[in-house]
Design a protein around this motif. Sequence first.
Motif, PDB file in Angstrom:
ATOM      1  N   GLY A 102      12.698  91.462  35.608  1.00  0.00           N
ATOM      2  CA  GLY A 102      13.964  92.169  35.761  1.00  0.00           C
ATOM      3  C   GLY A 102      13.952  93.012  37.021  1.00  0.00           C
ATOM      4  N   GLY A 103      14.979  93.802  37.190  1.00  0.00           N
ATOM      5  CA  GLY A 103      15.060  94.748  38.301  1.00  0.00           C
ATOM      6  C   GLY A 103      15.806  94.244  39.515  1.00  0.00           C
ATOM      7  N   ARG A 104      16.225  92.992  39.461  1.00  0.00           N
ATOM      8  CA  ARG A 104      16.985  92.425  40.585  1.00  0.00           C
ATOM      9  C   ARG A 104      16.306  92.721  41.927  1.00  0.00           C
ATOM     10  N   LEU A 105      15.047  92.333  42.042  1.00  0.00           N
ATOM     11  CA  LEU A 105      14.254  92.586  43.255  1.00  0.00           C
ATOM     12  C   LEU A 105      14.440  91.515  44.321  1.00  0.00           C
ATOM     13  N   SER A 106      15.035  90.388  43.967  1.00  0.00           N
ATOM     14  CA  SER A 106      15.315  89.337  44.947  1.00  0.00           C
ATOM     15  C   SER A 106      16.700  89.593  45.533  1.00  0.00           C
ATOM     16  N   PHE A 107      16.908  89.108  46.761  1.00  0.00           N
ATOM     17  CA  PHE A 107      18.223  89.320  47.388  1.00  0.00           C
ATOM     18  C   PHE A 107      18.536  88.227  48.390  1.00  0.00           C
TER      19      PHE A 107
END
Length: 164
Positions: A102-107
Motif C-alpha cells: 500500500g501507500g501508493r509509492l509508485s507514480f
Amino acid sequence: MLDATQTDAVALGAAVVAVLALVVAVGAQLRLGRVRRGLRVLRGSSGEGDVLEVATRHAAEVSLLRDQVERQQAELDAIRSDVAASLRHVAVVRFDAFGDMGGRLSFSAALLDDAGDGLVLTSIHGRGETRTYAKGLAGGGSEHALSPEEQQAVRAASAGEGQR
C-alpha cells in the motif's frame, strides 16, 4: 442747394453709416484680439516652441515609440514561442503497483509542452527494488505502449490538472 429736409436726411444717413462703421470696427477689433491670442499660442509663448516645432517633435517621438512597440512585439512573439516549447504541463499520478503493498509509492509523471510533446516518467516501487522508466511523447502519444496510469498522467497534464 439742398433744403432743410434733404440736409436732415443726408445727415441722418451719414450718422447711420457712421454708427454701422463703428460697429463693424469694434467687431473687427474684437476678432483681431482673438486672432492675436491664438497666434501667441501658435508661436509657443509657453516655452515649448511654435506649433510646427512641437508637432515635429511629437512625430519623432511617435515614430520612436512605434519602433519600440515593434521590437517589443517581436520579443513577445519569441517569448511565446519559447514558452510554448517548454515542458510546463505537468501531472503526477500515484498508484499501488502491487496488490500486497500500500501507500501508493509508485507514480507516473507526464511533462508536456503546448503541442503535447515531452515525456512520461514512471517509477514502480516494489519490496526489493524500484524501477524507473521514461517514454518520449509526441503530440500526446508515444511509440511505446503506455500503461493506464501513464495515459492518465498524460491526460491530466494536457488538461492542466496537475497531481492526482
